[in-house]
Design a protein around this motif. Structure first.
Motif, PDB file in Angstrom:
ATOM      1  N   GLY A   1     -46.464  71.690 -48.951  1.00  0.00           N
ATOM      2  CA  GLY A   1     -45.119  71.165 -49.172  1.00  0.00           C
ATOM      3  C   GLY A   1     -45.109  69.701 -49.534  1.00  0.00           C
ATOM      4  N   GLY A   2     -46.008  68.926 -48.911  1.00  0.00           N
ATOM      5  CA  GLY A   2     -46.061  67.502 -49.208  1.00  0.00           C
ATOM      6  C   GLY A   2     -46.415  67.236 -50.653  1.00  0.00           C
ATOM      7  N   GLY A   3     -47.381  68.027 -51.182  1.00  0.00           N
ATOM      8  CA  GLY A   3     -47.772  67.870 -52.574  1.00  0.00           C
ATOM      9  C   GLY A   3     -46.646  68.209 -53.524  1.00  0.00           C
ATOM     10  N   VAL A   4     -45.899  69.256 -53.205  1.00  0.00           N
ATOM     11  CA  VAL A   4     -44.770  69.658 -54.051  1.00  0.00           C
ATOM     12  C   VAL A   4     -43.719  68.553 -54.083  1.00  0.00           C
ATOM     13  N   VAL A   5     -43.424  67.995 -52.926  1.00  0.00           N
ATOM     14  CA  VAL A   5     -42.431  66.919 -52.857  1.00  0.00           C
ATOM     15  C   VAL A   5     -42.895  65.712 -53.657  1.00  0.00           C
ATOM     16  N   GLU A   6     -44.166  65.353 -53.505  1.00  0.00           N
ATOM     17  CA  GLU A   6     -44.724  64.198 -54.215  1.00  0.00           C
ATOM     18  C   GLU A   6     -44.652  64.395 -55.729  1.00  0.00           C
ATOM     19  N   MET A   7     -44.975  65.596 -56.187  1.00  0.00           N
ATOM     20  CA  MET A   7     -44.948  65.866 -57.625  1.00  0.00           C
ATOM     21  C   MET A   7     -43.520  65.897 -58.150  1.00  0.00           C
ATOM     22  N   SER A   8     -42.616  66.407 -57.346  1.00  0.00           N
ATOM     23  CA  SER A   8     -41.209  66.391 -57.734  1.00  0.00           C
ATOM     24  C   SER A   8     -40.700  64.964 -57.860  1.00  0.00           C
ATOM     25  N   MET A   9     -41.082  64.117 -56.913  1.00  0.00           N
ATOM     26  CA  MET A   9     -40.708  62.713 -56.972  1.00  0.00           C
ATOM     27  C   MET A   9     -41.290  62.051 -58.219  1.00  0.00           C
ATOM     28  N   GLY A  10     -42.515  62.433 -58.565  1.00  0.00           N
ATOM     29  CA  GLY A  10     -43.152  61.883 -59.750  1.00  0.00           C
ATOM     30  C   GLY A  10     -42.406  62.268 -61.016  1.00  0.00           C
ATOM     31  N   SER A  11     -42.021  63.541 -61.119  1.00  0.00           N
ATOM     32  CA  SER A  11     -41.258  63.994 -62.291  1.00  0.00           C
ATOM     33  C   SER A  11     -39.941  63.237 -62.398  1.00  0.00           C
ATOM     34  N   ASN A  12     -39.259  63.104 -61.278  1.00  0.00           N
ATOM     35  CA  ASN A  12     -37.964  62.408 -61.286  1.00  0.00           C
ATOM     36  C   ASN A  12     -38.132  60.940 -61.679  1.00  0.00           C
ATOM     37  N   LYS A  13     -39.185  60.301 -61.148  1.00  0.00           N
ATOM     38  CA  LYS A  13     -39.425  58.888 -61.443  1.00  0.00           C
ATOM     39  C   LYS A  13     -39.737  58.697 -62.924  1.00  0.00           C
ATOM     40  N   MET A  14     -40.548  59.578 -63.485  1.00  0.00           N
ATOM     41  CA  MET A  14     -40.885  59.470 -64.903  1.00  0.00           C
ATOM     42  C   MET A  14     -39.651  59.592 -65.786  1.00  0.00           C
ATOM     43  N   VAL A  15     -38.798  60.570 -65.473  1.00  0.00           N
ATOM     44  CA  VAL A  15     -37.582  60.767 -66.267  1.00  0.00           C
ATOM     45  C   VAL A  15     -36.621  59.590 -66.077  1.00  0.00           C
ATOM     46  N   LYS A  16     -36.539  59.076 -64.869  1.00  0.00           N
ATOM     47  CA  LYS A  16     -35.687  57.909 -64.615  1.00  0.00           C
ATOM     48  C   LYS A  16     -36.147  56.724 -65.463  1.00  0.00           C
ATOM     49  N   MET A  17     -37.460  56.531 -65.547  1.00  0.00           N
ATOM     50  CA  MET A  17     -37.976  55.427 -66.331  1.00  0.00           C
ATOM     51  C   MET A  17     -37.737  55.637 -67.824  1.00  0.00           C
ATOM     52  N   MET A  18     -37.793  56.897 -68.266  1.00  0.00           N
ATOM     53  CA  MET A  18     -37.473  57.180 -69.670  1.00  0.00           C
ATOM     54  C   MET A  18     -36.025  56.816 -69.986  1.00  0.00           C
ATOM     55  N   LEU A  19     -35.130  57.163 -69.073  1.00  0.00           N
ATOM     56  CA  LEU A  19     -33.715  56.855 -69.289  1.00  0.00           C
ATOM     57  C   LEU A  19     -33.492  55.340 -69.313  1.00  0.00           C
ATOM     58  N   GLU A  20     -34.146  54.635 -68.424  1.00  0.00           N
ATOM     59  CA  GLU A  20     -33.913  53.199 -68.303  1.00  0.00           C
ATOM     60  C   GLU A  20     -34.663  52.378 -69.356  1.00  0.00           C
ATOM     61  N   ASN A  21     -35.627  53.009 -70.029  1.00  0.00           N
ATOM     62  CA  ASN A  21     -36.425  52.286 -71.027  1.00  0.00           C
ATOM     63  C   ASN A  21     -36.457  53.014 -72.370  1.00  0.00           C
ATOM     64  N   GLY A  22     -35.447  53.827 -72.609  1.00  0.00           N
ATOM     65  CA  GLY A  22     -35.418  54.620 -73.830  1.00  0.00           C
ATOM     66  C   GLY A  22     -35.489  53.799 -75.094  1.00  0.00           C
ATOM     67  N   ASP A  23     -34.851  52.639 -75.103  1.00  0.00           N
ATOM     68  CA  ASP A  23     -34.846  51.799 -76.300  1.00  0.00           C
ATOM     69  C   ASP A  23     -36.231  51.227 -76.594  1.00  0.00           C
ATOM     70  N   ARG A  24     -37.091  51.152 -75.591  1.00  0.00           N
ATOM     71  CA  ARG A  24     -38.452  50.647 -75.785  1.00  0.00           C
ATOM     72  C   ARG A  24     -39.431  51.780 -76.076  1.00  0.00           C
ATOM     73  N   ILE A  25     -39.154  52.956 -75.543  1.00  0.00           N
ATOM     74  CA  ILE A  25     -40.061  54.092 -75.722  1.00  0.00           C
ATOM     75  C   ILE A  25     -39.864  54.742 -77.080  1.00  0.00           C
ATOM     76  N   PHE A  26     -38.620  54.914 -77.465  1.00  0.00           N
ATOM     77  CA  PHE A  26     -38.315  55.594 -78.724  1.00  0.00           C
ATOM     78  C   PHE A  26     -37.930  54.578 -79.788  1.00  0.00           C
ATOM     79  N   VAL A  27     -38.916  53.851 -80.250  1.00  0.00           N
ATOM     80  CA  VAL A  27     -38.689  52.822 -81.254  1.00  0.00           C
ATOM     81  C   VAL A  27     -38.765  53.471 -82.642  1.00  0.00           C
ATOM     82  N   GLU A  28     -37.723  53.276 -83.425  1.00  0.00           N
ATOM     83  CA  GLU A  28     -37.690  53.822 -84.771  1.00  0.00           C
ATOM     84  C   GLU A  28     -38.750  53.142 -85.634  1.00  0.00           C
ATOM     85  N   LYS A  29     -39.543  53.955 -86.329  1.00  0.00           N
ATOM     86  CA  LYS A  29     -40.555  53.403 -87.218  1.00  0.00           C
ATOM     87  C   LYS A  29     -39.916  52.980 -88.538  1.00  0.00           C
ATOM     88  N   GLU A  30     -40.287  51.804 -88.988  1.00  0.00           N
ATOM     89  CA  GLU A  30     -39.741  51.284 -90.247  1.00  0.00           C
ATOM     90  C   GLU A  30     -40.446  51.912 -91.444  1.00  0.00           C
TER      91      GLU A  30
END
Length: 198
Positions: free
Chosen positions: A169-198
């Motif tokens: 159970g601990g591993g499942v919780v940790e991995m779930s937290m990891g998925s949530n954290k990654m997606v949160k960072m994508m939302l908060e840094n979308g303008d830096r991650i998805f940079v339009e190529k010129e």
């Protein structure tokens, strides 16, 4: 648009029978039967179901462990503010590099989803759905493991328990937290991650 300000978008569920019926008709390209006035929670749930029912998540099963490795390597809440921010900067750089390896259709779909969710997040004051709450809902949808791998982890197969059903159970919780954290960072840094190529 008042709809985007609806409190609890993606968190509050619509009537299940209405959701199932609407999904049935849409999935078969049939005209929708008469329905009550548009329910924003119905539309939000249909979008969530669409992504959840994809053959694999946008970030793919293949890269699941790679994204989680970024989280486990750089995430540490006990660090001082400066070090924590430096680590988060490294996480964004590593994440951007991984996203670049995705199939083009996945990258386009991910960017559009992130842009859409950020549009909702801009009205957090009204709808209570900022990046934190959105990532709790979308984390496992965008970044998830295969059902059989998840079941093995839950049952403790191959983790040193001898498959005796001890669970992890601990591993499942940790991995779930990891998925949530990654997606949160994508939302908060979308303008830096998805940079339009010129």
């Amino acid at each position: 648009d008042p709809i985007i300000k609806t409190q609890g978008l993606f968190r509050i569920s619509p009537d299940q029978k209405l959701l199932d019926r609407t999904h049935f008709f849409l999935n078969r390209s049939l005209p929708l039967p008469p329905t009550p006035p548009l329910d924003p929670h119905l539309s939000a749930s249909l979008l969530k179901k669409f992504f959840r029912d994809l053959p694999e998540p946008l970030l793919t099963f293949e890269l699941y462990s790679c994204f989680l490795a970024i989280y486990s390597t750089f995430h540490n809440d006990k660090l001082e503010e400066k070090e924590r921010m430096e680590n988060e900067e490294l996480m964004v750089v590593k994440m951007k590099g991984l996203i670049e390896t995705l199939p083009e259709s996945n990258k386009v779909g991910l960017k559009r989803l992130v842009d859409f969710l950020n549009g909702i997040g801009r009205y957090e004051k009204e709808n209570k759905m900022g990046s934190g709450n959105l990532s709790l809902i979308w984390g496992s949808i965008v970044l998830g493991m295969k059902d059989e791998d998840f079941n093995k982890m839950v049952m403790g197969v191959g983790n040193g328990n001898g498959g005796n059903g001890g669970g992890n159970g601990g591993g499942v919780v940790e991995m779930s937290m990891g998925s949530n954290k990654m997606v949160k960072m994508m939302l908060e840094n979308g303008d830096r991650i998805f940079v339009e190529k010129e």
